[in-house]
Design a protein around this motif. Sequence first.
Motif, mmCIF file in Angstrom:
data_model
loop_
_atom_site.group_PDB
_atom_site.id
_atom_site.type_symbol
_atom_site.label_atom_id
_atom_site.label_comp_id
_atom_site.label_asym_id
_atom_site.label_seq_id
_atom_site.Cartn_x
_atom_site.Cartn_y
_atom_site.Cartn_z
ATOM 1 N N UNK A 231 48.443 49.913 20.356
ATOM 2 C CA UNK A 231 49.732 49.412 19.878
ATOM 3 C C UNK A 231 50.895 50.236 20.415
ATOM 4 N N UNK A 232 50.838 51.551 20.278
ATOM 5 C CA UNK A 232 51.947 52.403 20.719
ATOM 6 C C UNK A 232 51.539 53.208 21.951
ATOM 7 N N UNK A 233 52.533 53.776 22.608
ATOM 8 C CA UNK A 233 52.249 54.651 23.757
ATOM 9 C C UNK A 233 51.418 55.843 23.317
ATOM 10 N N UNK A 234 51.715 56.399 22.146
ATOM 11 C CA UNK A 234 50.941 57.527 21.633
ATOM 12 C C UNK A 234 49.472 57.136 21.473
ATOM 13 N N UNK A 235 49.215 55.987 20.866
ATOM 14 C CA UNK A 235 47.838 55.520 20.668
ATOM 15 C C UNK A 235 47.141 55.293 22.010
ATOM 16 N N UNK A 236 47.846 54.696 22.946
ATOM 17 C CA UNK A 236 47.260 54.397 24.258
ATOM 18 C C UNK A 236 46.887 55.677 24.994
ATOM 19 N N UNK A 237 47.795 56.645 25.012
ATOM 20 C CA UNK A 237 47.532 57.878 25.761
ATOM 21 C C UNK A 237 46.488 58.733 25.041
ATOM 22 N N UNK A 238 46.495 58.730 23.723
ATOM 23 C CA UNK A 238 45.450 59.430 22.976
ATOM 24 C C UNK A 238 44.098 58.814 23.297
ATOM 25 N N UNK A 239 44.035 57.491 23.381
ATOM 26 C CA UNK A 239 42.803 56.798 23.773
ATOM 27 C C UNK A 239 42.374 57.218 25.184
ATOM 28 N N UNK A 240 43.325 57.277 26.110
ATOM 29 C CA UNK A 240 43.013 57.697 27.482
ATOM 30 C C UNK A 240 42.426 59.108 27.499
ATOM 31 N N UNK A 241 43.005 60.003 26.725
ATOM 32 C CA UNK A 241 42.513 61.380 26.666
ATOM 33 C C UNK A 241 41.117 61.418 26.040
ATOM 34 N N UNK A 242 40.918 60.660 24.969
ATOM 35 C CA UNK A 242 39.609 60.630 24.310
ATOM 36 C C UNK A 242 38.548 60.094 25.271
ATOM 37 N N UNK A 243 38.848 58.975 25.939
ATOM 38 C CA UNK A 243 37.889 58.349 26.860
ATOM 39 C C UNK A 243 37.632 59.218 28.098
ATOM 40 N N UNK A 244 38.612 60.040 28.471
ATOM 41 C CA UNK A 244 38.458 60.920 29.635
ATOM 42 C C UNK A 244 37.778 62.232 29.281
ATOM 43 N N UNK A 245 37.571 62.477 27.984
ATOM 44 C CA UNK A 245 36.914 63.706 27.548
ATOM 45 C C UNK A 245 37.863 64.889 27.436
ATOM 46 N N UNK A 246 39.156 64.630 27.333
ATOM 47 C CA UNK A 246 40.147 65.700 27.251
ATOM 48 C C UNK A 246 40.534 66.021 25.822
ATOM 49 N N UNK A 247 39.873 65.379 24.859
ATOM 50 C CA UNK A 247 40.081 65.689 23.445
ATOM 51 C C UNK A 247 38.768 66.194 22.868
ATOM 52 N N UNK A 248 38.870 67.194 22.021
ATOM 53 C CA UNK A 248 37.724 67.691 21.285
ATOM 54 C C UNK A 248 38.063 67.454 19.816
ATOM 55 N N UNK A 249 37.531 66.374 19.268
ATOM 56 C CA UNK A 249 37.958 65.930 17.939
ATOM 57 C C UNK A 249 39.378 65.408 18.057
ATOM 58 N N UNK A 250 40.295 66.010 17.324
ATOM 59 C CA UNK A 250 41.706 65.624 17.415
ATOM 60 C C UNK A 250 42.531 66.620 18.223
ATOM 61 N N UNK A 251 41.882 67.626 18.766
ATOM 62 C CA UNK A 251 42.583 68.686 19.505
ATOM 63 C C UNK A 251 42.416 68.480 21.008
ATOM 64 N N UNK A 252 43.470 68.833 21.744
ATOM 65 C CA UNK A 252 43.392 68.776 23.198
ATOM 66 C C UNK A 252 42.417 69.826 23.702
ATOM 67 N N UNK A 253 41.592 69.442 24.656
ATOM 68 C CA UNK A 253 40.689 70.400 25.296
ATOM 69 C C UNK A 253 41.372 70.839 26.585
ATOM 70 N N UNK A 254 42.170 71.895 26.469
ATOM 71 C CA UNK A 254 42.978 72.354 27.596
ATOM 72 C C UNK A 254 42.115 72.817 28.764
ATOM 73 N N UNK A 255 40.920 73.326 28.466
ATOM 74 C CA UNK A 255 40.025 73.769 29.545
ATOM 75 C C UNK A 255 39.586 72.566 30.387
ATOM 76 N N UNK A 256 39.162 71.491 29.733
ATOM 77 C CA UNK A 256 38.727 70.296 30.474
ATOM 78 C C UNK A 256 39.896 69.646 31.211
ATOM 79 N N UNK A 257 41.057 69.650 30.592
ATOM 80 C CA UNK A 257 42.240 69.074 31.233
ATOM 81 C C UNK A 257 42.616 69.888 32.474
#
Length: 186
Positions: free
Chosen positions: A56-82
Motif C-alpha cells: 500500500x505505502x512506499x514504506x510497506x513496499x520497501x520493507x517488503x523488498x528488504x525482507x525478501x532480499x534478506x536485509x532484515x533480521x526480524x524487524x531490524x535492518x541487517x546492516x552486515x548483509x546490506x
Amino acid sequence: MLRNFLLLPILITTCAAASTRPMPIRCGMIPSDVYTCMGTPKIVQPGVSIKCDKSVTQCDRITCLFRESGWLSGDKLDKKKLTEHFEQFKREFPEWSAAVDNLKESCINSELPPQGVYINCPAYDIMFCSLSSFIKLAPVNKWSSEASCTYARQYAAACPVCPNDCFAPLVPIGSCNSCSLLPRSP
C-alpha cells in the motif's frame, strides 16, 4: 519609418539571444526519468520487486523488498548483509564505486534520520538515501546524452534530492524530516 526599420534588427537580436538561454533548473520533485537517464543497474532483483508490488505505502513496499532480499533480521535492518550486498554490487559495477562508498558511509554506517514522510521506516530511509547517493554520484559516462535526459542531468547536478512525498500539500515548505529543501519553484 526609418527609425522603425532600424529598431527591427535590434528587437530580433534581443529575442534570439533570450531564446538561446537555458531554462533555469527548478528544484522539486525528482524527474521521473532520472533513473533511466543515469543508467543505474538494478539494486533489487526483479523477482523480488514483483513480490512487493501490491504494498500500500512506499514504506510497506520497501520493507517488503528488504525482507525478501534478506536485509532484515526480524524487524531490524541487517546492516552486515546490506553492506555485503553493496560490496558485491561494487565488484559487479566498479564504475559505481563512489556512489556505493558514499552510501555505505552516509546511509548504512551512520545514524540516519528519517528521509521522508515516514517517521519509523528504516528500510525506506536507507533505500532513499542510497538512491540519492546514486543520483548525486552517477558517473558522467553513464548519463544518457539524449536531449530528453538534459533536465534530469541538470537536476542531479543542481538540486537537493528529496522524496516526492515531501512535496505533498500538507508538508510544510522547506521541511521533510531530514531533507533540507532549497526554495522550490512553482
